[in-house]
Design a protein around this motif. Structure first.
Motif, short mmCIF file in Angstrom:
data_model
loop_
_atom_site.label_atom_id
_atom_site.label_comp_id
_atom_site.label_asym_id
_atom_site.label_seq_id
_atom_site.Cartn_x
_atom_site.Cartn_y
_atom_site.Cartn_z
N THR A 117 44.26 70.05 54.39
CA THR A 117 44.44 68.83 53.58
C THR A 117 44.97 69.17 52.19
O THR A 117 45.88 68.53 51.68
CB THR A 117 43.10 68.08 53.45
OG1 THR A 117 42.58 67.90 54.75
CG2 THR A 117 43.26 66.74 52.78
N LEU A 118 44.39 70.20 51.58
CA LEU A 118 44.82 70.58 50.23
C LEU A 118 46.28 71.06 50.25
O LEU A 118 47.06 70.71 49.36
CB LEU A 118 43.90 71.65 49.65
CG LEU A 118 42.47 71.19 49.31
CD1 LEU A 118 41.59 72.37 48.90
CD2 LEU A 118 42.47 70.12 48.21
N TRP A 148 48.64 71.59 47.02
CA TRP A 148 47.93 72.73 46.44
C TRP A 148 48.42 74.01 47.10
O TRP A 148 48.95 73.97 48.21
CB TRP A 148 46.42 72.62 46.70
CG TRP A 148 45.73 71.49 46.00
CD1 TRP A 148 45.77 70.18 46.35
CD2 TRP A 148 44.89 71.59 44.85
NE1 TRP A 148 45.00 69.44 45.48
CE2 TRP A 148 44.44 70.28 44.55
CE3 TRP A 148 44.46 72.64 44.03
CZ2 TRP A 148 43.59 70.01 43.48
CZ3 TRP A 148 43.61 72.36 42.97
CH2 TRP A 148 43.19 71.05 42.70
N ASP A 201 48.48 68.23 50.32
CA ASP A 201 48.48 67.50 49.04
C ASP A 201 49.21 68.28 47.94
O ASP A 201 49.15 67.89 46.77
CB ASP A 201 47.04 67.24 48.58
CG ASP A 201 46.40 66.11 49.37
OD1 ASP A 201 47.10 65.50 50.20
OD2 ASP A 201 45.19 65.83 49.15
N VAL A 224 39.82 71.47 55.34
CA VAL A 224 39.98 71.22 53.91
C VAL A 224 41.22 71.95 53.39
O VAL A 224 42.02 71.39 52.64
CB VAL A 224 38.70 71.63 53.13
CG1 VAL A 224 38.95 71.64 51.64
CG2 VAL A 224 37.55 70.69 53.47
N PRO A 227 39.60 65.05 48.81
CA PRO A 227 40.79 64.97 47.94
C PRO A 227 40.64 63.89 46.87
O PRO A 227 40.99 64.10 45.69
CB PRO A 227 41.92 64.60 48.90
CG PRO A 227 41.45 65.05 50.24
CD PRO A 227 39.96 64.90 50.24
N GLU A 228 40.06 62.76 47.28
CA GLU A 228 39.87 61.64 46.33
C GLU A 228 38.87 62.04 45.22
O GLU A 228 39.09 61.77 44.04
CB GLU A 228 39.33 60.47 47.16
CG GLU A 228 38.94 59.24 46.43
CD GLU A 228 38.07 58.35 47.33
OE1 GLU A 228 38.18 58.44 48.58
OE2 GLU A 228 37.27 57.58 46.76
N ILE A 236 38.22 65.07 44.16
CA ILE A 236 38.86 66.06 43.29
C ILE A 236 39.78 65.35 42.29
O ILE A 236 39.80 65.65 41.10
CB ILE A 236 39.65 67.10 44.13
CG1 ILE A 236 38.67 67.92 45.00
CG2 ILE A 236 40.47 68.03 43.24
CD1 ILE A 236 39.33 68.74 46.09
N GLN A 237 40.52 64.36 42.80
CA GLN A 237 41.44 63.63 41.93
C GLN A 237 40.69 62.91 40.82
O GLN A 237 41.10 62.90 39.66
CB GLN A 237 42.27 62.63 42.77
CG GLN A 237 43.47 62.06 42.03
CD GLN A 237 44.36 63.15 41.41
OE1 GLN A 237 44.73 64.11 42.08
NE2 GLN A 237 44.67 63.03 40.11
#
Ligand code: 5AD
Ligand code: SF4
Length: 474
Positions: free
Chosen positions: A24-25, A30, A28, A21, A110-111, A113-114
């Motif tokens: 991934t963040l 973060w 993206d 995670v 991620p989706e 969170i978005q």
């Protein structure tokens, strides 16, 4: 740039999921927050194995209520086993939580969170429940999520977990794992090997193949079992800086001759077996649905000792499971004395709603008795561990230097405010002599003084002193 913080509890699977995670963040856009309070996104990666683990998460969540009131824009999320098990109960107990994501759904994190950031309200994504559905149907709802690895997402750049199996089909009557982690599924060999190669390219010296019942690993397409997978990993180690290969957790019923021989014959595969016995009483083993007798368990340990001399065997035990008598408990003590485990993880039985034990039997061993048995078994184990450690005094052992000892004995919990990589510590003098820590092939912890520059290297250390938990070297 928005910031995140992940608090991780539980087993290696959770440590790995958190790493994925984080990776991934980071990709993206973060960045990691210095502390929980400063983060825009706060995630708890949770464990459901015992009530205590869940209670701690609910109290930690409770402490965030005022933080959320003062900063309504912050997102608080719960992922991992407790998310799958408690699902919407989490929103009821902590109404300021906006995200609940089961372990089989982290690819969608991620989706989700978005969507929250877009003002679409609280999001919950879970895999299917096992009860009343086919294995296949439920299995496909636990999506494989092992994207490419990112070095900076790991607490320790030299060691990494590699998932080889998901879920569990063992259904031990006390255990929640088969319900929250779903059906047992092995990852394809090629995928695992590609991941190991990638980790080695990133500087990894030790990989640990993980699965709830790793000894049952079976890639159906190629027919590869765990011994075959270890052989393939060994081939990578022969031509790269990969030094060590480990695997956890084994189940006694699937530990076969070929596995022991692989550990004996493959020089980079470490002589260490984590084989939980859980109890030394046949009545208890039956009630636990472990699928073996204590005689069979002893045989497995004997085989390990014969085929791989010098290897370490470690175990888990549950004390105070339903109906455990004093005699049952004494049989567990006898087993510990006889097998002489390197160490044992001992747990007081904690009834888990949804398991067979919870539905069928009373939790009828009083807590004081559980505590007493826990302490008694621990004392026996510690004495054995102490004697075992003493044997190393005067010997030279080869260790992988992991880092400075201030982080010793601590799980590489991501999101911890400790430094993420000792070797890469900004501005640290590589020649400064500090207390370092490493582990031996049999996974004994070694502490010694040396320059920081040794971190990440293989070194021979002479053991001069020992206690049950640590070897002290020079
Ligand atoms: N109560 C106490 N200990 C448990 N374990 C699993 N379920 C429970 C429970 N309900 C222990 C087992 C397992 C380890 C990971 O946790 O010993 O091997
Ligand atoms: Fe739980 Fe038993 Fe599976 Fe281990 S083997 S995860 S104790 S059900």
């Amino acid at each position: 740039m928005p910031t995140f913080y992940i608090e991780t509890v539980g087993c290696q699977m959770n440590v790995l999921d958190s790493e994925l995670v984080v990776a991934t963040l980071l990709k993206d856009g973060w960045t990691q927050a210095e502390s929980l309070k400063k983060a825009d996104l706060i995630l708890f990666n949770t464990c459901s194995i015992r009530a205590h683990a869940e209670d701690k998460i609910y109290s930690a969540l409770g402490r965030l209520r005022l933080v959320k009131e003062a900063h309504p824009e912050k997102i608080i999320g719960v992922m991992g086993c407790m998310a799958q098990k408690d699902n919407s109960l989490i929103f009821r107990r902590a109404p300021f939580v906006e995200l609940v994501c089961g372990p089989g759904q982290i690819a969608r994190l991620p989706e989700l969170i978005q969507r929250i950031r877009d003002g679409k309200g609280p999001q919950m994504e879970l895999s299917l429940e096992r009860k009343g559905r086919s294995r296949h149907e439920v299995g496909s709802s636990f999506s494989f999520y092992d994207p490419m690895r990112v070095r900076t997402a790991r607490q320790n750049p030299y060691q990494a977990f590699v998932r080889v199996m998901f879920g569990c089909d063992q259904f031990c009557t006390y255990c929640i794992v088969p319900y929250v982690r779903g059906p047992e599924q092995s990852r394809p060999v090629d995928e695992i090997l590609a991941e190991v190669r990638q980790l080695v390219d990133q500087g990894c010296k030790e990989v640990t193949l993980i699965g709830q019942t790793v000894s049952k690993y079976h890639d159906l397409t190629t027919g590869t079992r765990l011994s075959g997978l270890l052989e393939q990993c060994e081939k990578i180690a022969e031509t790269t800086p990969l030094e060590r290969i480990r695997f956890v957790t084994s189940h006694p019923n699937s530990m076969t001759q070929d596995l022991f021989e692989a550990v004996r014959d493959l020089p980079h595969v470490m002589p260490y077996f984590h084989v939980p016995a859980q109890s030394g009483s046949n009545a208890q083993l039956k009630k636990m649905n472990r699928g073996y007798t204590v005689e069979k368990y002893r045989e497995v340990c004997q085989q390990i000792r014969e085929i791989v001399p010098g290897s370490a065997i470690t175990s888990d035990f549950i004390v105070g499971f339903c109906d455990e008598s004093e005699e049952d408990f004494q049989q567990t003590v006898d087993l510990v004395r006889e097998v002489r485990f390197k160490n044992s993880f001992i747990f007081k039985f904690s009834p888990r709603e949804g398991t067979k034990a919870y539905e069928l039997w009373e939790d009828n061993v009083p807590d004081e008795v559980k505590k007493r048995r826990n302490n008694e078994l621990l004392a026996v184990q510690n004495q054995i561990s102490g004697e075992d450690s003493q044997k190393f005094v005067g010997q030279e052992v080869e260790i992988l230097v992991e880092g400075t000892s201030k982080n010793a004995n601590k799980l590489p919990v991501l999101g911890d405010s400790g430094d993420s990589s000792d070797a890469a510590e900004a501005g640290a003098d590589p020649n400064e002599v500090v207390q370092l820590t490493g582990n031996t092939p049999s996974n004994h912890i070694v502490v010694f003084d040396g320059p920081r520059s040794l971190i990440g290297q293989m070194k021979k250390v002479k053991i001069v002193k020992a206690n049950p938990f640590t070897l002290f070297g020079e």
